[in-house]
Design an enzyme around this catalytic site. Structure first.
Site, PDB file in Angstrom:
ATOM      1  CB  CYS A 187      -8.625   0.920   7.633  1.00 36.07           C
ATOM      2  SG  CYS A 187      -8.104   0.426   5.978  1.00 36.07           S
ATOM      3  CD  GLU A 245      -2.719  -1.301   2.516  1.00 38.52           C
ATOM      4  OE1 GLU A 245      -2.380  -0.796   3.598  1.00 38.52           O
ATOM      5  OE2 GLU A 245      -3.845  -1.788   2.313  1.00 38.52           O
TER       6      GLU A 245
END
Lengths: 655, 655
Positions: A414, A320
């Protein structure tokens, strides 16, 4: 702590008490602009208001239910000893609870709702019960860790969860006056102050956010120890302080280069930008101009080579992460929704510090085109990843793949509650207030129908933005001499404005500042040109060579398979810039909850389906497209994948 | 088993005994071509011979040392109970041992060397000692697994290690006649046959390779149970048989679509292509035409949309996977070296089955441009990942990043010993033999100086390939009427040939077949045109739009920073196709162990360094390059990063 009432206390804030907004610099902070409290900045209709209402009506409730079904609350109850079993989910499960609490808090601040307050108090009680006597709190670590604490801080997210708790506690306290969650936060923060920093454990969490949380908690409580610890965390980082286990190098943790020396964010995008946002808070409250300069440099580095045209950041799926400079491929764009949120948070703090329009420009671009695509129009399904292209026939693999379409929740969840808390606080990013040369003023950074009250003035904003470029600001109350500033976006070359019917200059990329003795009824009107704008990238962005993006107003557009005629695949669409400039815009109230579509003349690639993958190169320029012009609608990128999922592209190759 | 001698037995193979080569179809196999044994196909000089000698002299020894220092042999000794401690490294550590053993085996077959034989026997003894009484063998699982076996077969690599053991045992047995390792392999294979398949454990390993190993062990021993189990593994897969733990979906494991139904490989590239290669072995030995058809379809799918111009496969860093069709970005090309090896293995088996030149074409492209870049010229440092572009100023993160340059070994060291075993068996891919209409023949698939003996004939090949396009084949011995076939690569439009001085046609993409009563001294000469070839991609390969690759002969070229003048960054190089066609080639014996460089006329991008990242699009075509032509050398891509590491690109944007 400033309130001891258990119930909602919505009386106006006064004096030193922080205003009811997510980022509330103290009176001593080195900022140029001050936020306007939620309530004093209030959307009442239009584009963002609709999104906020969907969030309020659907997402907050769904999120509350998910905290139970996904096991987050159960983890806390197990930690509290009132339920038995193993902890479920990733190590940072508590943070979802806190992000939801923050969202619910701001929502209650927007409009009191006893059901929401009941949920907040119920969840707060679950959180409080899990807290250890000495203040420690991290349910997954408490249940799985067999008594161990902070032994794997590079991955344990113990401070990360704390940071989100602090932000939630501030939100709930500012919005409801309840001190329950704030008490938990203070107890945990005191424990961190006693445990970390010089002379204590000299380590930092692998995932920043505690820096922002600590500064805001300092602002809320006045306890300077929290600010000091935040500053220590910011400066300790970047010297290889985090042991690199599992072969993951310090880059990922923003631990390779000190914040003060870095020239652009690198590594895990959310980590990197939560860190710079927290550093901006530290810089503001400590008056650290050197730190602010470093953050300006990093922000410019990000904008000049590591930002998608949507405002999205973080191009790599693996870990990421930010890619190298100009590594911004559209098909595998990661552009995590949380990273867009982090970018908004950072830019907002830079805007408060500097008052420069470019930060609000990036907030706008990111909100419309990198944040909003992350949530469905219904407000209940989410993209974790926001690719700028989906190929025909793409196969959906893991749950984050855009080829799955938006999903109701994730194993690593998230993004959904992060979207909720962002929509719930969106009014905070609309306006600021500041005195210049002793004259009070309001600065309008984002355009939404509603009211803003600050500096003794009250104004009403009316606009059909982003579909229409006219922003009308009517003065409802005035303190007399006053400065009204409206951001003229960088894209808005040719903007015009009138004050009480008289033309005034409006330069793109700066604020239109109108200073005068305003009287109620005075009107300032800004007209942004809503032309169709073909945009190309720096040639070093290899992945989009020979392509253009179509923009109109603040919106990036996409061609989606659902709008294409039989036989034309989105992959094969080709465009000519001169033709795009004349594309017709049409507002379609019936489509995608109301969007302005652009009718793009397009050509179909010729010969794409024939011949080997690699072939002798044709003479320059390569003849790749025929002349059979068709006209197809493009829709705002944020609205894609709300119908039948199919091929999509933002960057359109030139014919 | 066919040999019981303990020492080397290098007597010629006879009758039903498999020939000394990695892939040795039985007499009953449904193949068009038969391999020529190592030794009977023998390089004696030139390009590949130099690489094989570097492998022999440097890598095999270094690998032997690494097996000790990296802990692989220690793991086996712990499993044997002669050493204490915890197992080190990834779960598949044994496979590195086996790949090295296979390499050492083939090397011994090329040229007997007592030191190498000593190493083989020493390592074999370590392996044999670790084997459980019932045949089970997997040192990491034995040490870490607390007695558990096959409980996490999706990730445990127990069959994967077994497959590599089988291949190593076959190599050592065929080359040295030693039965020690073969005994271990047979004992493990018998255990697998008794344990897996219908009525036993009906599961498959997460990582294929056991299929190839079992078939070759069947070929070596005649035990059909091994072939049956291999077939069962091939057909059981693709029905979701592997439980998907950890949120990883069946795609990764090639378990989403059955081999017989898939249209192209997907998921983890090495897994997917080891599976198809093993399936090709099964198809050959079972005469399963349907399975072969399915593999042809998958191979065509791979070649037409999932293969880099280098022949590399597997574009995604995340999970080392194939991307979607046409997802072939050069900067983040994963193109794992092991995947290139897998592709060569698969194409070789398809070539044996069908006799079609296109499979040998892909072998050639892959060996030169996707496999060879994986190893340094010295033969001792390796790329795991083979990106086709490295940007100026790229920051090296994890150990696989090309921005690190090649590295001596990896924590996950699959690639280095895989390269060793491939170079050691390279002579196997040069030629085949086959009767057509009762006439014996030799087919030359790859061009290297050396000798080939088969079908009663012996020929000498002389060539300076890949630098020069002339391939001279002189008949040394002849059985009388005979067919000599030379592959004319698909890229070689305009090739010419002479037989005994007479012109004969030579069509690109097929074999030049010369059938006649050859006499010793007869010469067939093929001349491949070594022009500079600008090549472009299907327009659906978005990432290289507007770019060309420069090829010459079988080589893909790269522009490397080390060759550029001060002030010109590789990122900013622009080219014009018409100018490239006239680029001058120059052989430089002094450079990079001897390479032909191409002097490319290039232009520097104008304005790249100025302006915002995204900007109003210019009229079509965008003026992106100036006219200040310079001439810079391009080097073969395989040789990049052997000097000072800097920016590099294979795909060059058009001016």
């Amino acid at each position: 702590m400033t309130s001891t009432t258990a119930g909602p206390d919505l009386s106006p804030t006064s004096g030193a008490q922080p205003v009811n907004t997510p980022v509330a610099p103290t009176a001593d902070a080195a900022v140029t602009l001050q936020p306007v409290p939620l309530g004093a900045s209030r959307s009442t209709g239009g584009f963002w208001f609709d999104r906020m209402q969907a969030n309020r009506r659907q997402a907050i409730r769904t999120g509350y239910e998910k905290l139970e079904t996904a096991g987050n609350l159960r983890n806390l109850r197990i930690a509290a000893g009132v339920e038995q079993g193993e902890a479920k989910g990733p190590i940072f499960m508590d943070s979802d609870v806190y992000k939801w609490l923050e969202a619910a808090g701001w929502e209650y601040g927007r409009e009191a709702d006893e059901e929401v307050l009941g949920w907040i108090r119920e969840v707060t009680a679950v959180v409080a019960a899990a807290q250890a006597d000495d203040g420690y709190l991290d349910s997954v670590q408490q249940v799985r860790g067999k008594g161990e604490r902070y032994t794997g801080l590079h991955w344990s997210h113990e401070h990360y969860c704390a940071g989100h708790l602090f932000q939630a506690a501030v939100a709930v306290h500012r919005s409801t006056g309840d001190t329950g969650l704030l008490d938990v936060a203070v107890k945990l923060a005191d424990h961190l102050v006693a445990t970390f920093g010089p002379g204590g454990i000299e380590e930092v969490d692998g995932h920043p956010v505690v820096e922002m949380g600590l500064v805001e908690l300092f602002r809320e409580t006045g306890n300077r120890a929290y600010l000091d610890l935040a500053r220590w965390f910011v400066d300790a980082r970047g010297h290889g302080i985090i042991r690199t286990r599992f072969g993951v190098d310090p880059t990922y943790f923003s631990d390779r280069v000190p914040v003060r020396e870095a020239t652009s964010p690198e590594g895990h995008s959310v980590r990197a930008v939560y860190l710079t946002a927290g550093a901006a808070d530290v810089a503001a409250e400590t008056g650290d101009a050197e730190l602010l300069d470093a953050l300006v440099r990093q922000w410019e580095g990000m904008l000049s080579s590591k930002t998608y045209v949507t405002g999205g950041i973080g191009s790599r799926w693996d870990f990421e992460q930010f890619g190298d400079h100009y590594e911004l491929g559209p098909d595998r764009a990661y552009a995590e929704t949380c990273a867009a949120i982090a970018s908004v948070q950072w830019s907002w703090r830079m805007l408060l510090a500097t008052g420069e329009a470019r930060y609000a420009d990036l907030v706008e671009r990111t909100l419309f085109n990198a944040f909003l695509p992350g949530v469905s129009l219904a407000g209940t399904e989410y993209f974790y990843v926001n690719a700028l292209q989906l190929r025909h026939g793409a196969h959906a693999e893991e749950e984050r793949s855009v080829a799955h379409g938006r999903r109701p929740w994730f194993d690593c969840a998230c993004c959904p509650p992060n979207i909720m808390r962002t929509l719930s606080q969106l009014d905070a990013y609309v306006a600021t207030t500041a005195d210049r040369d002793g004259v009070p003023g309001i600065q309008l950074h984002q355009f939404t129908t509603g009211e803003v009250q600050a500096g003794g003035a009250r104004v009403r904003v009316s606009t059909e933005y982003p579909w229409d470029g006219t922003v009308r600001v009517e003065v409802l109350e005035s303190p007399g001499e006053f400065e009204l500033a409206l951001r003229v976006p960088g894209w808005a070359e040719g903007a015009t404005a009138t004050v009480a019917g008289q033309d005034v200059p409006a330069a793109a990329g700066d604020y239109l500042r109108v200073r005068r003795g305003f009287a109620p009824g005075d009107v300032v009107e800004l007209v942004l040109p809503m032309t169709v704008r073909p945009v190309e990238a720096d040639p070093r962005v290899d992945a989009v060579r020979g392509c253009v993006v179509v923009e109109r107003g603040p919106l990036v557009y996409a061609v989606e398979q659902a709008d294409l005629p039989e036989g034309l695949v989105a992959d094969d669409v080709r465009v000519r810039v001169a033709e795009l400039r004349d594309a017709r815009a049409e507002h379609r109230p019936d489509l995608l909850e109301g969007v302005t579509v652009l009718h793009l003349p397009v050509h179909a690639a010729v010969g794409a389906a024939t011949g080997p993958l690699y072939r002798p190169a044709g003479d320059d320029p390569a003849p790749q497209a025929g002349d059979a012009t068709q006209v197809v609608p493009a829709v705002p990128y944020y609205a894609w994948a709300n119908r039948e999922l199919g091929a999509m592209r933002v960057w359109l190759p030139r014919a």
